[in-house]
Motif scaffolding. Structure first.
Motif, short mmCIF file in Angstrom:
data_model
loop_
_atom_site.label_atom_id
_atom_site.label_comp_id
_atom_site.label_asym_id
_atom_site.label_seq_id
_atom_site.Cartn_x
_atom_site.Cartn_y
_atom_site.Cartn_z
N THR A 183 0.80 -1.21 0.00
CA THR A 183 0.00 0.00 0.00
C THR A 183 0.84 1.27 0.00
N TRP A 184 2.15 1.17 -0.04
CA TRP A 184 3.02 2.34 0.03
C TRP A 184 3.89 2.48 -1.21
N VAL A 185 4.19 3.72 -1.54
CA VAL A 185 5.21 4.05 -2.52
C VAL A 185 6.28 4.78 -1.72
N VAL A 186 7.49 4.25 -1.73
CA VAL A 186 8.55 4.80 -0.87
C VAL A 186 9.64 5.43 -1.74
N PHE A 187 10.02 6.64 -1.37
CA PHE A 187 11.10 7.36 -2.04
C PHE A 187 12.21 7.54 -1.01
N MET A 188 13.27 6.73 -1.13
CA MET A 188 14.37 6.77 -0.17
C MET A 188 15.36 7.85 -0.58
N SER A 189 15.83 8.61 0.41
CA SER A 189 16.80 9.69 0.19
C SER A 189 16.38 10.60 -0.97
N ALA A 190 15.13 10.98 -0.96
CA ALA A 190 14.58 11.83 -2.02
C ALA A 190 14.81 13.31 -1.70
N ARG A 191 14.96 14.09 -2.75
CA ARG A 191 15.02 15.54 -2.63
C ARG A 191 13.73 16.11 -3.20
N VAL A 192 13.16 17.07 -2.52
CA VAL A 192 11.98 17.76 -3.04
C VAL A 192 12.49 18.74 -4.09
N THR A 193 12.11 18.50 -5.35
CA THR A 193 12.65 19.31 -6.45
C THR A 193 11.68 20.38 -6.94
N ALA A 194 10.44 20.33 -6.50
CA ALA A 194 9.46 21.35 -6.88
C ALA A 194 8.29 21.31 -5.91
N ILE A 195 7.66 22.45 -5.72
CA ILE A 195 6.45 22.54 -4.89
C ILE A 195 5.39 23.25 -5.72
N VAL A 196 4.18 22.72 -5.69
CA VAL A 196 3.05 23.32 -6.40
C VAL A 196 2.00 23.68 -5.37
N GLN A 197 1.66 24.96 -5.30
CA GLN A 197 0.66 25.41 -4.34
C GLN A 197 -0.26 26.40 -5.04
N TRP A 198 -1.57 26.22 -4.84
CA TRP A 198 -2.55 27.09 -5.45
C TRP A 198 -3.02 28.13 -4.45
N GLN A 199 -3.75 29.11 -4.95
CA GLN A 199 -4.32 30.12 -4.06
C GLN A 199 -5.36 29.51 -3.15
N ASP A 200 -5.75 30.24 -2.17
CA ASP A 200 -6.73 29.83 -1.19
C ASP A 200 -6.20 28.68 -0.34
N ASN A 201 -7.06 27.88 0.19
CA ASN A 201 -6.68 26.81 1.10
C ASN A 201 -6.73 25.48 0.35
N ALA A 202 -5.72 25.23 -0.49
CA ALA A 202 -5.70 24.04 -1.34
C ALA A 202 -4.57 23.10 -0.93
N ASP A 203 -4.65 21.86 -1.41
CA ASP A 203 -3.60 20.88 -1.14
C ASP A 203 -2.27 21.36 -1.75
N VAL A 204 -1.17 20.86 -1.19
CA VAL A 204 0.16 21.22 -1.66
C VAL A 204 0.82 19.99 -2.25
N LEU A 205 1.27 20.09 -3.51
CA LEU A 205 1.98 19.00 -4.17
C LEU A 205 3.47 19.28 -4.13
N PHE A 206 4.26 18.21 -4.09
CA PHE A 206 5.70 18.38 -4.22
C PHE A 206 6.28 17.20 -4.99
N GLU A 207 7.28 17.51 -5.82
CA GLU A 207 7.90 16.51 -6.68
C GLU A 207 8.99 15.77 -5.92
N VAL A 208 8.91 14.44 -5.91
CA VAL A 208 9.89 13.61 -5.19
C VAL A 208 10.76 12.80 -6.14
N ALA A 209 10.36 12.71 -7.38
CA ALA A 209 11.09 12.03 -8.45
C ALA A 209 10.63 12.70 -9.74
N PRO A 210 11.35 12.55 -10.83
CA PRO A 210 10.92 13.20 -12.07
C PRO A 210 9.47 12.86 -12.42
N GLN A 211 8.64 13.90 -12.52
CA GLN A 211 7.22 13.77 -12.88
C GLN A 211 6.42 12.92 -11.90
#
Length: 102
Positions: free
Chosen positions: A23-51
């Motif tokens: 049930t898990w997807v694990v990213f070991m020693s990952a770097r956050v390479t991008a953050i996507v945040q919308w206006q208002d009170n929305a969820d925050v996405l972040f890139e842990v691997a290419p795409q």
């Protein structure tokens, strides 16, 4: 009798841990390479691997602050996300379960 009960318990634990592991997807020693945040009170996405993105609900301010810090400092983390992917703001993403900063 005790040995048989012990073996049965061990088998149940093995099967349960195998089911949970899928049930898990694990990213070991990952770097956050991008953050996507919308206006208002929305969820925050972040890139842990290419795409490949994980997301945090808007209300999880401490976890969002941690991800922002990881991004700005370039530090690595072990990131565990749910295997199921949902669409957030038109982008497929996995819900974060746990972040272990390094």
């Amino acid at each position: 009798m005790k040995r048989k009960a012990w073996l049965m318990g061990a088998l149940v634990m093995f099967c349960a841990s195998s089911a949970v592991a899928d049930t898990w997807v694990v990213f070991m020693s990952a770097r956050v390479t991008a953050i996507v945040q919308w206006q208002d009170n929305a969820d925050v996405l972040f890139e842990v691997a290419p795409q490949t993105y994980c997301y945090l609900p808007a209300g999880e301010k401490n976890a969002i602050a941690l991800v922002t810090t990881l991004y700005s400092t370039g530090r690595k983390a072990d990131i565990h996300c749910h295997a199921a992917s949902v669409t957030v703001g038109g982008m497929p993403a996995h819900r974060v379960h746990r972040i272990i900063a390094r």
